[in-house]
Write an enzyme that holds these catalytic residues in place. Structure first.
Site: not given
Length: 562
Positions: A174, A457
């Site tokens: 990603r 996160d």
């Protein structure tokens, strides 16, 4: 390139040169080769302008005010949705069975743990789980370079060595979203898009090695807000394959549907990427954050405490059902969202609760028709596998399962009012504390942090700080009647900072001060920044890093060019 002068122009005779403003650490020259940087420069030269135009379109949409009011299924792309004939490419090698996918940053230890996790795929994350320090960006590429060649291991602080077993997950990368730049690589005086840096370096070094191993260069695409942004990625893939002689269609990408605008363009996004598509993912945390952003001016879209917004909330359930239906109608994988629970060896009760919640979450997803899902910790992989095995059996996926029962409307996708739950002072305090703890770690270089047995996160913390902004904006009253005001938020902020500072050493105290500044600048302001990462990156990862290298000098009123 030498460590003596990190401000080195690096490129090829046939293309533009990049100015490398990052420190040259051991082995960085294996990634930052002239050829690789020339490839990244070519990507930036060709696609940066279109990226900028799409970001400006985003900014204009938000600046016009009340963007949520204009959300809906597009009339100008109805032909794509109404055409039943098109399909995405069939699953690529290594992506047929995705019933359990691990996610995490690209640190050496995480690479080893992920490859040994037993997951079917691993999303190596340069985005929300990574604090994009220059070291993390390049070191992450080195770790993936080694992993793909079977030469990665890890020795912990106790001297124990961890090696990778023989069976490993399919690697998917990603890159950073379109909105982030990489200030340590400059082309024609302007930073290169971080997305093109992450994609370009990985693709250049590893595409052929991955193909030779029987897989390919596979990606997750974050933060898309329209099918035009997906079209740009598709053009990047086509150009990269042509440039390096890689067969067309070798690249595969799974798009995260993690913004509210993208939820209304799922079919169009699949269509734009159809020759390179490997499906869609329900990026639940950023999706909640995006819902708040798009309805920031609407008091009727205020959400309760973060912990009370789940995938069974009506607007989230509608989004998940639509994603499965859309994917399977086009032959694409539907991948479920993150299970963020973190088991604790020292807390068996918390671990039992985490496993129970993960089982329920993944069983629900498998029952809805998802083909696989995400977990944030290796200890949850087997739980996820078991939940999907119970539905799939020996089948690699359930692409054949259609959802004719699903007919999601615009109203259902934005139906926040029926979420239920309540805003509490404890919820406010938790949002502030989690934001400060996470941001303290982020400015110190850690992008995935276990807090309260949850893996936090950037996406989860965006919810926390944006919720506080939203509650403050509309003067929401908590369950006990307390009105959320700036005085209350600052009082809670002072209280949390005092508590955290008491347990911090000197470097920790400095990181906490930085975290407080980021929180204040992205929460206690009239007009909220779209992402905290923009402010935090420029002020605490780039400027401070460049000061240390002598590339900028500290003035009396801030950091200025040297």
């Amino acid at each position: 390139m030498t460590s003596a002068d990190p401000r080195t122009d690096t490129g090829t005779d046939s293309g533009p040169a990049l100015q490398v403003r990052g420190e040259q650490l051991p082995r960085f020259d294996e990634i930052l080769t002239p050829e690789a940087l020339g490839f990244v420069a070519a990507l930036a030269e060709r696609f940066r302008g279109r990226r900028d135009e799409l970001l400006q379109a985003r900014a204009d949409r938000y600046a016009a005010g009340r963007p949520g009011d204009h959300l809906g299924f597009r009339e100008d792309t109805a032909a794509v949705r109404d055409d039943p004939s098109w399909r995405v490419a069939p699953p690529a090698p290594g992506l047929e069975d995705r019933r359990a996918e691990m996610t995490g940053p690209t640190t050496r230890k995480m690479v080893v743990n992920a490859l040994n996790s037993g997951a079917r795929a691993w999303m190596a994350d340069f985005e929300d789980a990574t604090s994009p320090t220059w070291f993390n960006v390049v070191d992450g590429q080195l770790n993936l370079f080694d992993a793909i060649r079977g030469q990665v291991d890890f020795t912990d602080e106790r001297g124990k060595r961890y090696a990778v077993g023989t069976e490993t997950p399919t690697i998917m990368v990603r890159p950073r979203g379109w909105h982030l730049d990489e200030d340590h690589l400059v082309l024609d005086g302007t930073p290169v898009p971080g997305s093109l840096v992450d994609f370009g370096l990985y693709f250049f070094h590893n595409a052929q090695a991955l193909i030779d191993s029987g897989a390919g260069p596979y990606f997750y695409l974050p933060k898309l807000e329209s099918h035009l942004e997906a079209r740009l990625w598709n053009d990047v893939f086509t150009f990269a394959q042509e440039r390096l002689g890689v067969p067309y269609g070798t690249v595969r990408a799974t798009c995260l549907i993690e913004t509210t605008p993208a939820a209304f363009e799922m079919e169009e996004i699949l269509y734009e990427l159809r020759d390179h598509s490997s499906g869609l993912n329900a990026g639940r945390w950023d999706y909640i954050f995006s819902m708040i952003k798009n309805f920031a001016e609407d008091a009727g879209h205020v959400l309760p405490d973060r912990s009370q917004v789940t995938m069974t909330s009506p607007f989230m359930a509608a989004y998940a059902n639509l994603l499965v239906k859309t994917c399977h109608a086009r032959g694409a994988h539907a991948i479920g969202g993150m299970a963020a629970f973190v088991p604790s060896r020292s807390n068996p009760a918390a671990t039992a609760a985490a496993l129970e919640k993960t089982t329920a979450d993944k069983s629900r997803e498998a029952g809805l028709g998802f083909d696989g899902s995400w977990v944030a910790h290796p200890a949850l992989v087997q739980t996820c596998l078991d939940a999907f095995v119970a539905v799939l059996g020996d089948r690699p996926n359930q692409l054949e399962r259609q959802r004719p029962d699903v007919a999601v409307t615009r109203e259902e996708l934005v139906d926040v009012a029926t979420t239920g739950g309540e805003v509490t002072v404890d919820g406010l305090r938790t949002n502030v504390r989690i934001s400060l703890e996470y941001l303290s770690a982020w400015v110190g270089g850690a992008g995935a942090v276990a807090i309260d047995n949850l893996m936090e996160d950037a996406a989860t913390v965006e919810i926390s700080r944006m919720q506080v902004w939203h509650w403050l904006r509309h003067g929401v009253r908590t369950a006990d009647g307390t009105r959320v005001t700036e005085d209350l938020v600052r009082s809670v902020l002072d209280e949390v900072v005092t508590t955290l500072a008491a347990a911090a050493d000197e470097p920790g105290g400095a990181r906490l001060a930085a975290a407080r500044e980021v929180f204040e600048q992205t929460c206690l302001v009239g007009d909220w920044p779209e992402f905290f990462t923009g402010y935090a990156y420029e002020h605490f990862l780039v400027q401070q890093g460049l000061v240390q290298q002598g590339l900028v000098q500290q003035g009396t009123s801030g950091t200025v060019p040297a």
